[in-house]
Motif scaffolding. Structure first.
Motif, PDB file in Angstrom:
ATOM      1  N   GLU A 158       0.848  -1.197   0.000  1.00  0.00           N
ATOM      2  CA  GLU A 158       0.000   0.000   0.000  1.00  0.00           C
ATOM      3  C   GLU A 158       0.882   1.247   0.000  1.00  0.00           C
ATOM      4  N   ASN A 159       1.588   1.445  -1.104  1.00  0.00           N
ATOM      5  CA  ASN A 159       2.452   2.627  -1.268  1.00  0.00           C
ATOM      6  C   ASN A 159       3.547   2.704  -0.202  1.00  0.00           C
ATOM      7  N   GLY A 160       3.981   1.553   0.294  1.00  0.00           N
ATOM      8  CA  GLY A 160       5.071   1.544   1.265  1.00  0.00           C
ATOM      9  C   GLY A 160       4.732   2.244   2.555  1.00  0.00           C
ATOM     10  N   LEU A 161       3.575   1.968   3.132  1.00  0.00           N
ATOM     11  CA  LEU A 161       3.167   2.626   4.373  1.00  0.00           C
ATOM     12  C   LEU A 161       4.152   2.320   5.494  1.00  0.00           C
ATOM     13  N   SER A 162       4.482   3.351   6.255  1.00  0.00           N
ATOM     14  CA  SER A 162       5.530   3.241   7.258  1.00  0.00           C
ATOM     15  C   SER A 162       5.037   3.576   8.657  1.00  0.00           C
ATOM     16  N   ALA A 163       5.852   3.253   9.619  1.00  0.00           N
ATOM     17  CA  ALA A 163       5.637   3.627  11.013  1.00  0.00           C
ATOM     18  C   ALA A 163       6.987   4.001  11.597  1.00  0.00           C
ATOM     19  N   ARG A 164       6.966   4.747  12.678  1.00  0.00           N
ATOM     20  CA  ARG A 164       8.209   5.113  13.361  1.00  0.00           C
ATOM     21  C   ARG A 164       8.254   4.391  14.706  1.00  0.00           C
ATOM     22  N   LEU A 165       9.334   3.678  14.953  1.00  0.00           N
ATOM     23  CA  LEU A 165       9.534   2.934  16.190  1.00  0.00           C
ATOM     24  C   LEU A 165      10.410   3.746  17.134  1.00  0.00           C
ATOM     25  N   TYR A 166      10.083   3.654  18.428  1.00  0.00           N
ATOM     26  CA  TYR A 166      10.830   4.353  19.473  1.00  0.00           C
ATOM     27  C   TYR A 166      11.188   3.377  20.582  1.00  0.00           C
ATOM     28  N   ILE A 167      12.386   3.546  21.141  1.00  0.00           N
ATOM     29  CA  ILE A 167      12.789   2.707  22.264  1.00  0.00           C
ATOM     30  C   ILE A 167      13.806   3.463  23.124  1.00  0.00           C
ATOM     31  N   PRO A 168      13.716   3.370  24.460  1.00  0.00           N
ATOM     32  CA  PRO A 168      14.742   3.988  25.305  1.00  0.00           C
ATOM     33  C   PRO A 168      16.096   3.326  25.029  1.00  0.00           C
ATOM     34  N   ARG A 169      17.119   4.120  24.868  1.00  0.00           N
ATOM     35  CA  ARG A 169      18.428   3.556  24.543  1.00  0.00           C
ATOM     36  C   ARG A 169      18.987   2.733  25.690  1.00  0.00           C
ATOM     37  N   SER A 170      18.479   2.981  26.887  1.00  0.00           N
ATOM     38  CA  SER A 170      18.960   2.260  28.072  1.00  0.00           C
ATOM     39  C   SER A 170      18.368   0.865  28.205  1.00  0.00           C
ATOM     40  N   THR A 171      17.505   0.468  27.261  1.00  0.00           N
ATOM     41  CA  THR A 171      16.868  -0.844  27.334  1.00  0.00           C
ATOM     42  C   THR A 171      17.910  -1.952  27.296  1.00  0.00           C
ATOM     43  N   HIS A 172      17.811  -2.900  28.239  1.00  0.00           N
ATOM     44  CA  HIS A 172      18.766  -4.010  28.301  1.00  0.00           C
ATOM     45  C   HIS A 172      18.508  -5.006  27.177  1.00  0.00           C
ATOM     46  N   GLN A 173      19.468  -5.863  26.934  1.00  0.00           N
ATOM     47  CA  GLN A 173      19.442  -6.747  25.768  1.00  0.00           C
ATOM     48  C   GLN A 173      18.176  -7.584  25.664  1.00  0.00           C
ATOM     49  N   ASN A 174      17.730  -8.158  26.778  1.00  0.00           N
ATOM     50  CA  ASN A 174      16.554  -9.034  26.744  1.00  0.00           C
ATOM     51  C   ASN A 174      15.372  -8.464  27.525  1.00  0.00           C
ATOM     52  N   GLN A 175      15.394  -7.158  27.786  1.00  0.00           N
ATOM     53  CA  GLN A 175      14.343  -6.527  28.569  1.00  0.00           C
ATOM     54  C   GLN A 175      13.055  -6.396  27.765  1.00  0.00           C
ATOM     55  N   LYS A 176      11.933  -6.741  28.385  1.00  0.00           N
ATOM     56  CA  LYS A 176      10.628  -6.592  27.768  1.00  0.00           C
ATOM     57  C   LYS A 176       9.957  -5.323  28.299  1.00  0.00           C
ATOM     58  N   LEU A 177       9.383  -4.543  27.400  1.00  0.00           N
ATOM     59  CA  LEU A 177       8.732  -3.290  27.756  1.00  0.00           C
ATOM     60  C   LEU A 177       7.284  -3.294  27.278  1.00  0.00           C
ATOM     61  N   PRO A 178       6.400  -2.569  27.975  1.00  0.00           N
ATOM     62  CA  PRO A 178       5.052  -2.391  27.440  1.00  0.00           C
ATOM     63  C   PRO A 178       5.131  -1.808  26.031  1.00  0.00           C
ATOM     64  N   LEU A 179       4.189  -2.192  25.196  1.00  0.00           N
ATOM     65  CA  LEU A 179       4.170  -1.753  23.804  1.00  0.00           C
ATOM     66  C   LEU A 179       3.037  -0.754  23.603  1.00  0.00           C
ATOM     67  N   LEU A 180       3.391   0.432  23.145  1.00  0.00           N
ATOM     68  CA  LEU A 180       2.427   1.495  22.911  1.00  0.00           C
ATOM     69  C   LEU A 180       2.298   1.716  21.401  1.00  0.00           C
ATOM     70  N   VAL A 181       1.083   1.645  20.889  1.00  0.00           N
ATOM     71  CA  VAL A 181       0.828   1.934  19.479  1.00  0.00           C
ATOM     72  C   VAL A 181       0.082   3.256  19.404  1.00  0.00           C
ATOM     73  N   TYR A 182       0.694   4.235  18.724  1.00  0.00           N
ATOM     74  CA  TYR A 182       0.168   5.606  18.717  1.00  0.00           C
ATOM     75  C   TYR A 182      -0.405   5.969  17.351  1.00  0.00           C
ATOM     76  N   PHE A 183      -1.570   6.625  17.364  1.00  0.00           N
ATOM     77  CA  PHE A 183      -2.224   7.092  16.148  1.00  0.00           C
ATOM     78  C   PHE A 183      -2.347   8.622  16.213  1.00  0.00           C
ATOM     79  N   HIS A 184      -1.729   9.308  15.265  1.00  0.00           N
ATOM     80  CA  HIS A 184      -1.728  10.771  15.297  1.00  0.00           C
ATOM     81  C   HIS A 184      -3.077  11.344  14.886  1.00  0.00           C
ATOM     82  N   GLY A 185      -3.326  12.592  15.275  1.00  0.00           N
ATOM     83  CA  GLY A 185      -4.548  13.285  14.932  1.00  0.00           C
ATOM     84  C   GLY A 185      -4.418  14.078  13.642  1.00  0.00           C
ATOM     85  N   GLY A 186      -5.421  14.943  13.400  1.00  0.00           N
ATOM     86  CA  GLY A 186      -5.401  15.762  12.202  1.00  0.00           C
ATOM     87  C   GLY A 186      -6.655  15.659  11.354  1.00  0.00           C
TER      88      GLY A 186
END
Length: 314
Positions: free
Chosen positions: A50-78
């Protein structure tokens, strides 16, 4: 060279710029390591067909190698027709949110009206959610999600039209179920909902009502009107199917959409949905104030409430 191609007619930074040749260019920033928050980001394609639809991923750089974090999926307004997951406004906000909440996040880019009318933004968002959920067994295409996303702690978050999308994704999940993903909570920030008949103090805002109703019909030409379940959840027969156990709704005192946000919470309670519902009102504030002025006192309080909502489910 035609000088009008370079001359600016209207500068609506940080949202978009209109040039004298009628081009409209949405302002975007590249993914990077943000030195203020120590949050790293990168862009990925979630729908190459679909026209190469993309998303931007974010992660704290301090995250440890095997650390699991809550996953937040964000939808912008407009209003389903402007803004971008890659704009300065959303990039900066996601950096702060990810740092404060210590989560991994996916900020979804979706196609918009008028070229791609509603429900196209919702269809793209569901495609993105399915792509995200495909990583639940650690064998998806994106390593950050494979290694660090906790799919038992997924949160859907959006502001304005993005809150509308987050709600609809919750309904879709409740009906169809994303394999391997548990939607632990949904956070709606000044949600964009409407209706044919006024509620609350909407009778005091006739002009705003008419403009938004006209905008809704522009972005969704196939709509049955402002009582369409796509924009008026109270008329959705599937409202009780919202696929999560906790919902947090933010409204702003001076926001025209405040009454509709409160009405949404009332209809959700009446529907038979038996989850936990929290409503927070920001006094003296208007629509998306937390994005326009993210360092103001009420925006900081709002961010902390979001973080607490995520952490109390951990």
């Amino acid at each position: 060279m035609d000088s009008s191609k370079q001359e600016i007619a209207h500068d609506f930074s940080p949202f978009f710029i209109v040039y004298k040749d009628s081009r409209v260019v949405q302002l975007k920033v590249p993914s990077s390591l943000d030195p203020k928050t120590n949050v790293e980001s990168k862009d990925v394609v979630y729908s190459p067909h679909e026209n190469g639809l993309s998303a931007r991923l974010y992660i704290p750089r301090s995250t440890h190698q095997n650390q699991k974090l809550p996953l937040l999926v964000y939808f912008h307004g407009g209003c389903f027709c402007i803004e971008s997951a890659f704009s300065p406004t959303y990039h900066n906000y996601l950096n702060s949110l990810v740092a404060e909440a210590n989560v991994i996040a996916v900020s979804v880019e979706y196609r918009q009206a008028p070229e791609n009318p509603v429900p196209c933004p919702h269809d793209d968002s569901w495609t993105a959610l399915k792509w995200v959920a495909s990583h639940f067994n650690g064998q998806g295409p994106e390593d950050w999600l494979n290694r660090h996303a906790d799919f038992q702690r997924v949160f859907l978050v959006g502001d304005s039209a993005g809150a509308n999308i987050a709600h609809r994704m919750g309904i879709k999940h409740g009906l169809d179920k994303l394999e391997g993903a548990n939607i632990a909570g949904i956070i709606l920030c000044q949600p964009y909902f409407l209706g044919e008949e006024p509620v609350g103090d909407e009778t005091n805002h006739i002009n705003q009502r008419e403009k938004l109703q006209g905008l809704w019909r522009f972005t969704c030409p196939s709509t049955s009107g402002c009582d369409d379940p796509w924009i008026s959840p109270g008329f959705d027969p599937n409202l009780a199917s919202l696929g999560c156990t906790k919902v947090l709704v933010f409204v702003a005192e001076k926001d025209f959409l405040r009454a509709r946000g409160v009405y949404y919470t009332e209809k959700l309670k009446e529907s038979g949905w038996d989850g936990d519902l929290q409503v927070v009102e920001s006094k003296g504030e208007d629509h998306i104030f937390h994005l326009i002025n993210p360092t103001c006192e009420n925006a900081v309080v709002m961010l902390k409430k979001i973080v607490a909502f995520i952490n109390q489910l951990n």
